[in-house]
Design a protein around this motif. Structure first.
Motif, PDB file in Angstrom:
ATOM      1  N   ALA A  45       0.699  -1.054   0.089  1.00 46.24           N
ATOM      2  CA  ALA A  45       0.136  -0.054   0.056  1.00 46.24           C
ATOM      3  C   ALA A  45       1.027   1.375   0.080  1.00 46.24           C
ATOM      4  O   ALA A  45       1.949   1.133   0.556  1.00 46.24           O
ATOM      5  N   LYS A  46       0.263   2.314  -0.485  1.00 44.68           N
ATOM      6  CA  LYS A  46       1.095   3.619  -0.547  1.00 44.68           C
ATOM      7  C   LYS A  46       1.425   4.011   1.010  1.00 44.68           C
ATOM      8  O   LYS A  46       0.782   3.766   2.026  1.00 44.68           O
ATOM      9  N   ASP A  47       2.744   4.308   1.248  1.00 46.79           N
ATOM     10  CA  ASP A  47       3.298   4.694   2.516  1.00 46.79           C
ATOM     11  C   ASP A  47       3.489   3.606   3.390  1.00 46.79           C
ATOM     12  O   ASP A  47       3.771   3.886   4.668  1.00 46.79           O
ATOM     13  N   ALA A  48       3.474   2.117   3.011  1.00 46.77           N
ATOM     14  CA  ALA A  48       3.439   1.023   3.918  1.00 46.77           C
ATOM     15  C   ALA A  48       4.736   1.033   4.632  1.00 46.77           C
ATOM     16  O   ALA A  48       5.908   1.048   3.744  1.00 46.77           O
ATOM     17  N   PRO A  49       5.152   1.077   5.763  1.00 47.09           N
ATOM     18  CA  PRO A  49       6.432   0.648   6.350  1.00 47.09           C
ATOM     19  C   PRO A  49       7.084  -0.739   6.021  1.00 47.09           C
ATOM     20  O   PRO A  49       6.606  -1.394   5.946  1.00 47.09           O
TER      21      PRO A  49
ATOM     22  N   ASP B 126       5.460   3.978  -4.419  1.00 48.44           N
ATOM     23  CA  ASP B 126       5.399   3.717  -5.882  1.00 48.44           C
ATOM     24  C   ASP B 126       3.916   3.450  -5.928  1.00 48.44           C
ATOM     25  O   ASP B 126       3.000   3.526  -5.251  1.00 48.44           O
ATOM     26  N   THR B 127       3.606   2.897  -7.133  1.00 44.25           N
ATOM     27  CA  THR B 127       2.107   2.427  -7.523  1.00 44.25           C
ATOM     28  C   THR B 127       1.852   1.404  -6.521  1.00 44.25           C
ATOM     29  O   THR B 127       2.291   0.137  -6.634  1.00 44.25           O
ATOM     30  N   PRO B 128       0.863   1.398  -5.767  1.00 48.28           N
ATOM     31  CA  PRO B 128       0.298   0.418  -4.871  1.00 48.28           C
ATOM     32  C   PRO B 128      -0.092  -0.764  -5.538  1.00 48.28           C
ATOM     33  O   PRO B 128      -0.444  -0.689  -6.680  1.00 48.28           O
ATOM     34  N   GLY B 129      -0.061  -1.989  -5.048  1.00 47.19           N
ATOM     35  CA  GLY B 129      -0.357  -3.334  -5.455  1.00 47.19           C
ATOM     36  C   GLY B 129       0.482  -4.530  -5.444  1.00 47.19           C
ATOM     37  O   GLY B 129       1.489  -4.304  -4.640  1.00 47.19           O
ATOM     38  N   ALA B 130       0.192  -5.500  -5.966  1.00 47.15           N
ATOM     39  CA  ALA B 130       1.074  -6.644  -6.076  1.00 47.15           C
ATOM     40  C   ALA B 130       2.365  -6.324  -6.740  1.00 47.15           C
ATOM     41  O   ALA B 130       2.309  -5.888  -7.755  1.00 47.15           O
TER      42      ALA B 130
END
Length: 151
Positions: free
Chosen positions: A96-100, A124-128
């Protein structure tokens, strides 16, 4: 957002990141995390008790971000600074966006969990993402994820 460089900036500031140049002690991809020993750059699998660095490319040799270093080659590693943006190798997962993020197997970033040091945030672009995908990350002012409260 794959690109052709590991250090992403901010490039408008005129800032030049500090690097260390030593032989690599294995076949490593640029964008993976290493530590500097007295004689080499060695891949790490944790941020705990480490001074992590990101392996860059040997631009002077025309190395691309997809070119693996050969053990014994002189590697270029970036000293990390909070707020700077780099491309780093990711473990296979959904982000996810801004995930630690923390450092995991093979020097790849992975989701930070309880009691692990956060070294970066996903930017970056969120996703798999596939294993070894290069993704933009923002370097954190490192902290440890607290354990869940007992209750």
């Amino acid at each position: 957002m794959a690109g052709n460089v590991i250090y992403r900036g901010p490039v408008t500031s005129g800032h030049q990141p500090r690097t260390s140049n030593k032989p690599v002690s294995g076949a490593y991809l640029p964008g993976s995390f290493v530590e500097e020993t007295a004689t080499a750059l060695t891949q790490i699998t944790t941020a705990l008790g480490k001074l992590p660095m990101i392996l860059g490319t040997a631009d002077y040799k025309g190395q691309a971000v997809s070119d693996t270093y050969t053990s014994g080659d002189t590697g270029v590693a970036y000293h990390l600074e909070p707020g700077q943006v780099y491309q780093a190798r990711m473990a296979a997962a959904t982000y996810a966006k801004d995930a630690p993020l923390t450092i995991g197997a093979s020097g790849r970033l992975t989701a930070a969990t309880a009691e692990t040091p956060v070294v970066a945030f996903f930017s970056d672009t969120p996703g798999a993402k596939a294993a070894d995908a290069l993704c933009d990350v923002v370097i954190a002012n490192t902290y440890t994820v607290p354990a869940p409260a007992a209750g």
